[in-house]
Design an enzyme around this catalytic site. Sequence first.
Site, mmCIF file in Angstrom:
data_model
loop_
_atom_site.group_PDB
_atom_site.id
_atom_site.type_symbol
_atom_site.label_atom_id
_atom_site.label_comp_id
_atom_site.label_asym_id
_atom_site.label_seq_id
_atom_site.Cartn_x
_atom_site.Cartn_y
_atom_site.Cartn_z
ATOM 1 N N GLN A 91 -3.144 -11.730 3.520
ATOM 2 C CA GLN A 91 -2.026 -12.615 3.856
ATOM 3 C C GLN A 91 -2.116 -13.941 3.089
ATOM 4 O O GLN A 91 -3.163 -14.585 3.069
ATOM 5 C CB GLN A 91 -2.023 -12.878 5.380
ATOM 6 C CG GLN A 91 -0.859 -13.706 5.869
ATOM 7 C CD GLN A 91 0.499 -13.008 5.706
ATOM 8 O OE1 GLN A 91 0.613 -11.807 5.929
ATOM 9 N NE2 GLN A 91 1.509 -13.751 5.288
ATOM 10 N N LYS A 150 2.985 -7.360 11.489
ATOM 11 C CA LYS A 150 2.641 -6.259 10.581
ATOM 12 C C LYS A 150 1.734 -5.253 11.289
ATOM 13 O O LYS A 150 1.899 -4.043 11.174
ATOM 14 C CB LYS A 150 1.952 -6.806 9.319
ATOM 15 C CG LYS A 150 2.942 -7.508 8.392
ATOM 16 C CD LYS A 150 2.264 -8.317 7.303
ATOM 17 C CE LYS A 150 3.308 -9.116 6.528
ATOM 18 N NZ LYS A 150 2.749 -10.070 5.576
ATOM 19 N N ASP A 192 1.250 -4.748 -1.261
ATOM 20 C CA ASP A 192 2.091 -5.942 -1.382
ATOM 21 C C ASP A 192 2.769 -5.993 -2.755
ATOM 22 O O ASP A 192 3.707 -6.759 -2.961
ATOM 23 C CB ASP A 192 1.209 -7.200 -1.228
ATOM 24 C CG ASP A 192 1.611 -8.030 -0.018
ATOM 25 O OD1 ASP A 192 2.677 -7.766 0.554
ATOM 26 O OD2 ASP A 192 0.836 -8.939 0.339
#
Length: 315
Positions: A104, A60, A127
Site C-alpha cells: 500500500q 481490500k 497493482d
Amino acid sequence: MKAGRWILRAELIDGKAIAEAIRGEVAADVARLTQQGVVPGLAVVLVGDDSASATYVGAKEKASKAAGMSGGTIRLPASTSQAELLALVEQLNADVTVHGILVQMPLPKHIDPDTVIRHIRPDKDVDGFHPENVGKLLIGHTDGFVSCTPAGVIELLVRSGVDTRGAEAVVVGRSNIVGKPMAALLVQGRAGGDATVTVCHSRTRDLAYHTRRADILIAAIGRAEMITGDMIKPGAVVIDVGMNTKPDPTKAKGTRLCGDVHFDSAVEVASKITPVPGGVGPMTIAMLLKNTVKAAERVAERAADTAGATKTVQS
Ligand code: NDP
C-alpha cells in the site's frame, strides 16, 4: 426540465453495480480455481498507521475474503526499514500460496517506493506498477497487469456501452498510477481503446479548450470540483476519478467526499457521468481482485502444462 427548454441530464454510470458484477465473476473464477487446487491468494502489506491507507487496506482484505481468496494483510510499524520491507517482499515472492502482492502506498518517507515496486515479482504485481507491467501495457501485450484504477475506468466505459473507437478522449492528469496508464489503455487498438488521446496536466495552456473537445473526458487531478459544466462538450461521457473532500456542515465530520468534476453543472451537459462516491472508486478494488485471479490462473495453467508433460513422458 425547466419550462420552455429541454435540459439534457446525464445518465449515471453506476460503478457500484458494475463493480459488484465483476466481483461476482471473480468469486466464480476463485471457486473454479480452488476446485483445481489453486486458491488465489492476495497479500497486502501496510507500513505505518496512515488512517486513509488503513481504510483502503481493510476494504481490500474484506473484498478478497468475500471472493473466497486466501491471504490477508501484513501490518508493519512505520519504523520498518527499507531492508526489512524488501526482505518481506522477497519472502512473498517465493511463497507459492501468494499469487498477488500489493504494498500500500504511500510508504513512510525513509522508504523509496520505486525500489519496493521493482522488488515485487512482475507476475505477482497485481497493482500493475512494476516497470515490466507498465512496458507491457504500453506495447499492447495483454499478459501483464494494468494499474487497477485506469483498468476499472475502461471496464466502466465498455460495460456502459460507450464506443471509444475514434473518440476524442481527454485525460486530465499524468500520474503514473492513473493518468499515464489511462492514456496508454485508451490508445490501444482493441475494445475500450482506439481513441484519439490528449493528456493534460498542470502545465497545459488553456485546459478548457482541450476538455471542451472531449467526447470522453477523464478527470484524474486531485482538485475538488475543478472541471465545471462549461468546460464540457454537450453529450460527452465524463469519468471522474477524483476523490477529494469539501466542507459540508450537514455532515457529522464537517466534510464530504467529492470528485474533480463539479457534478451539479456537469450532469446538465454530459450524456453519461460517474458519481463520486459510487463511480470509479468501487472499480479499483474489483480490478485488483480480477488481477489476482489472472495471476492465479497462470499458475494453474502452468501446473496443468507440467502435469500434461509428465503424463506424456510417462506414457
Ligand atoms: P497526482 O497528484 O499524482 O496527479 C494529479 C495530476 O493532475 C498531475 O498530473 C497534475 O499535473 C495534474 N494537475 C494538477 N493540477 C492541475 C491543474 N490545475 N490543471 C491540470 N492538471 C492538473 O494524483 P493521482 O493521479 O494519484 O490521483 C488523481 C485523483 O484521483 C485524486 O483525487 C486521487 O484521490 C484520485 N484517485 C482515485 C482513485 C480511485 O480509486 N477512485 C485511485 C487513485 C487516485 P502535473 O503532473 O503537472 O503536476
